[in-house]
Enzyme design. Structure first.
Site, PDB file in Angstrom:
ATOM      1  N   ASN A   1     -13.294 -17.724  -6.690  1.00  0.00           N
ATOM      2  CA  ASN A   1     -13.577 -18.038  -5.330  1.00  0.00           C
ATOM      3  C   ASN A   1     -12.966 -19.205  -4.692  1.00  0.00           C
ATOM      4  O   ASN A   1     -13.468 -20.396  -4.935  1.00  0.00           O
ATOM      5  CB  ASN A   1     -15.313 -18.095  -5.466  1.00  0.00           C
ATOM      6  CG  ASN A   1     -15.945 -18.298  -4.189  1.00  0.00           C
ATOM      7  OD1 ASN A   1     -15.149 -18.106  -2.998  1.00  0.00           O
ATOM      8  ND2 ASN A   1     -17.101 -18.830  -4.088  1.00  0.00           N
ATOM      9  N   TRP A   2     -12.049 -18.798  -3.907  1.00  0.00           N
ATOM     10  CA  TRP A   2     -11.418 -19.799  -3.187  1.00  0.00           C
ATOM     11  C   TRP A   2     -12.019 -20.821  -2.184  1.00  0.00           C
ATOM     12  O   TRP A   2     -11.667 -21.837  -1.832  1.00  0.00           O
ATOM     13  CB  TRP A   2     -10.143 -19.271  -2.439  1.00  0.00           C
ATOM     14  CG  TRP A   2      -8.983 -18.669  -3.302  1.00  0.00           C
ATOM     15  CD1 TRP A   2      -9.305 -18.512  -4.852  1.00  0.00           C
ATOM     16  CD2 TRP A   2      -7.533 -18.445  -3.116  1.00  0.00           C
ATOM     17  NE1 TRP A   2      -7.818 -18.088  -5.152  1.00  0.00           N
ATOM     18  CE2 TRP A   2      -6.939 -17.986  -4.305  1.00  0.00           C
ATOM     19  CE3 TRP A   2      -7.091 -18.538  -1.985  1.00  0.00           C
ATOM     20  CZ2 TRP A   2      -5.788 -17.691  -4.353  1.00  0.00           C
ATOM     21  CZ3 TRP A   2      -5.467 -18.207  -2.010  1.00  0.00           C
ATOM     22  CH2 TRP A   2      -5.014 -17.670  -3.211  1.00  0.00           C
TER      23      TRP A   2
ATOM     24  N   HIS B   1     -23.672 -15.731  -2.245  1.00  0.00           N
ATOM     25  CA  HIS B   1     -23.473 -16.985  -2.680  1.00  0.00           C
ATOM     26  C   HIS B   1     -24.160 -18.095  -2.086  1.00  0.00           C
ATOM     27  O   HIS B   1     -24.732 -17.918  -1.013  1.00  0.00           O
ATOM     28  CB  HIS B   1     -21.770 -17.142  -2.314  1.00  0.00           C
ATOM     29  CG  HIS B   1     -21.443 -18.555  -3.039  1.00  0.00           C
ATOM     30  ND1 HIS B   1     -21.778 -19.775  -2.598  1.00  0.00           N
ATOM     31  CD2 HIS B   1     -20.620 -18.639  -4.079  1.00  0.00           C
ATOM     32  CE1 HIS B   1     -20.936 -20.688  -3.598  1.00  0.00           C
ATOM     33  NE2 HIS B   1     -20.535 -19.970  -4.432  1.00  0.00           N
TER      34      HIS B   1
ATOM     35  N   GLU C   1     -25.405 -18.079 -11.098  1.00  0.00           N
ATOM     36  CA  GLU C   1     -24.834 -19.538 -10.678  1.00  0.00           C
ATOM     37  C   GLU C   1     -26.067 -20.467 -10.355  1.00  0.00           C
ATOM     38  O   GLU C   1     -26.585 -20.332  -9.155  1.00  0.00           O
ATOM     39  CB  GLU C   1     -23.958 -19.335  -9.271  1.00  0.00           C
ATOM     40  CG  GLU C   1     -22.686 -18.482  -9.506  1.00  0.00           C
ATOM     41  CD  GLU C   1     -21.751 -18.907  -8.609  1.00  0.00           C
ATOM     42  OE1 GLU C   1     -20.691 -19.283  -9.225  1.00  0.00           O
ATOM     43  OE2 GLU C   1     -21.910 -18.961  -7.598  1.00  0.00           O
TER      44      GLU C   1
ATOM     45  N   GLY D   1     -20.304 -26.980  -7.632  1.00  0.00           N
ATOM     46  CA  GLY D   1     -19.634 -28.588  -7.094  1.00  0.00           C
ATOM     47  C   GLY D   1     -20.095 -29.393  -7.749  1.00  0.00           C
ATOM     48  O   GLY D   1     -19.975 -30.456  -7.263  1.00  0.00           O
TER      49      GLY D   1
ATOM     50  N   SER E   1     -18.883 -25.205 -11.699  1.00  0.00           N
ATOM     51  CA  SER E   1     -18.359 -26.218 -12.326  1.00  0.00           C
ATOM     52  C   SER E   1     -17.603 -25.729 -13.690  1.00  0.00           C
ATOM     53  O   SER E   1     -17.469 -26.618 -14.557  1.00  0.00           O
ATOM     54  CB  SER E   1     -19.082 -27.496 -12.462  1.00  0.00           C
ATOM     55  OG  SER E   1     -19.786 -27.907 -11.328  1.00  0.00           O
TER      56      SER E   1
ATOM     57  N   GLY F   1     -14.892 -21.785  -9.086  1.00  0.00           N
ATOM     58  CA  GLY F   1     -14.695 -22.071  -7.419  1.00  0.00           C
ATOM     59  C   GLY F   1     -13.469 -23.189  -7.624  1.00  0.00           C
ATOM     60  O   GLY F   1     -12.400 -22.704  -7.632  1.00  0.00           O
TER      61      GLY F   1
HETATM   62  P1  PGA Z   1     -17.397 -24.516  -8.590  1.00  0.00           P
HETATM   63  O1  PGA Z   1     -17.913 -23.445  -7.719  1.00  0.00           O
HETATM   64  O2  PGA Z   1     -16.579 -23.966  -9.546  1.00  0.00           O
HETATM   65  O3  PGA Z   1     -16.553 -25.328  -7.706  1.00  0.00           O
HETATM   66  O4  PGA Z   1     -18.546 -25.439  -8.988  1.00  0.00           O
HETATM   67  C1  PGA Z   1     -18.452 -22.237  -8.107  1.00  0.00           C
HETATM   68  C2  PGA Z   1     -18.974 -21.358  -7.139  1.00  0.00           C
HETATM   69  O5  PGA Z   1     -19.398 -21.799  -6.166  1.00  0.00           O
HETATM   70  O6  PGA Z   1     -18.930 -20.098  -7.509  1.00  0.00           O
END
Ligand code: PGA
Length: 252
Positions: free
Chosen positions: A8-9, A95, A165, A171, A211, A232
Site C-alpha cells: 500500500n503505497w 483502511h 491492521e 506507521g 509496521s 505500507g
Molecule cells: P505501515 O502501514 O506498514 O507503514 O505501518 C501499513 C498500512 O497502513 O497498511
C-alpha cells in the site's frame, strides 16, 4: 497456497517516473518468487500507467480505494467498473486512514460491495484503535467486521481478503507481537465464519498489516500464521521491500 504480499503505497511517490521505477524493480523480483504473489497499490493517478499489458500477472496492480457509486454525477470519483476495466484486480477498502477521514462501516460495506460486484477482490482492512484490559476491543472489532461486510452475499465471500491492521501498530515503530497476531487471525476468521460459513472461513485469506518490514516479516508469517502481509512504508522503500519479498518467499 501462495503467500500474498500487498504493498500500500499511500500517497507516495511524488512523480510518475519514480512510480515506474519502483514498479519495474518490484516486478522483476516478483517474477522470481515461487511461493509468493505480489500486488502493488500505487496512487490512483499512476495505476493505469503501471499496469503491464504484456505481463499483467507477474505483478498485479491494485487500487487504494474506490467510489461506492456506480456512475453519474459524482465529481472526483472513480468507479469499480472503471478500475476493473483497466485491469485492476484488487482494491483496498476500509483502511484506517480512510476511516479517519470519515469512512463509516456503512460506507466501507458499500465500497466492498462495489468491488466484489465488479469481480475484483476487496482487501478489507479491520482493526481496533486501541486495546483495553477488559477485552472490549474484541467486541468493537467484531462489530466493525460485521458492519463492514454487511450486505455482502455468501456467493461473494471468496472475493474478500481480510487485512487485520491494529490501528496503533500502523506507521508505528514496531509491529504487533507475532503470537498476538496469531490469536487475532483466529479471532477474525471466527467472525468471518459466523457471517458466512465455516467453509468460507477456512478459505479466507487473512493478512496482517502495521509496521511490517524486512526484519519482522518472516516471524509474522511463521509465528503469526497469517496468509500474507499488507505493507505500507516498506513497500516503497527499495531495497527493503526486495529483502522482505525474498525472505517471505523462503518461508516453508
Ligand atoms: P505501515 O502501514 O506498514 O507503514 O505501518 C501499513 C498500512 O497502513 O497498511
Amino acid at each position: 497456497m501462495k503467500k500474498l504480499v500487498i504493498g500500500n503505497w499511500k500517497m507516495n511517490p511524488s512523480t510518475l517516473d519514480e512510480a515506474k521505477k519502483i514498479i519495474k524493480k518490484t516486478r522483476r523480483i516478483a517474477g522470481r518468487l515461487q511461493h509468493t504473489e505480489v500486488i502493488a497499490c500505487p496512487p490512483l493517478v499512476f495505476v493505469f500507467a503501471v499496469i503491464s499489458k504484456r505481463d499483467p500477472n507477474t505483478l498485479k496492480i491494485g487500487a487504494q480505494t474506490v467510489s461506492y457509486e456506480e456512475d453519474g454525477p459524482h465529481t472526483g470519483e472513480v468507479s469499480a467498473v472503471m478500475l476493473s476495466d483497466i485491469g485492476v484486480k484488487y482494491v483496498i477498502a476500509g483502511h484506517s486512514e480512510e476511516r479517519k477521514n470519515g469512512d463509516t462501516d456503512k460506507i466501507v460495506s458499500r465500497r466492498v460491495k462495489a468491488i466484489v460486484d465488479s469481480g475484483m477482490r476487496a482487501v478489507v482492512c479491520v482493526g481496533e484503535e486501541m486495546r483495553d484490559e477488559g477485552g472490549k476491543y474484541l467486541e468493537i472489532l467484531k462489530d466493525q467486521i460485521r458492519n463492514s461486510l454487511a450486505g455482502i452475499p455468501q456467493s461473494r465471500a471468496k472475493n474478500i481478503i481480510l487485512a487485520y491492521e491494529p490501528v496503533w501498530a500502523i506507521g508505528a515503530k514496531e509491529a504487533m507481537r507475532p503470537d498476538q497476531i496469531y490469536e487475532m487471525s483466529i479471532f477474525v476468521k471466527k467472525i468471518f465464519s459466523d457471517i458466512f460459513s465455516q467453509d468460507q472461513a477456512m478459505k479466507v485469506v487473512v493478512l496482517y498489516g502495521g509496521s511490517v518490514n524486512f526484519r519482522n516479516a518472516v516471524d509474522i508469517i511463521k509465528t503469526g500464521k497469517v496468509d500474507g502481509l499488507l505493507v505500507g512504508r516498506e513497500s516503497v522503500n527499495l531495497p527493503g521491500f526486495i529483502e522482505l519479498l525474498k525472505a517471505v518467499d523462503g518461508v516453508k
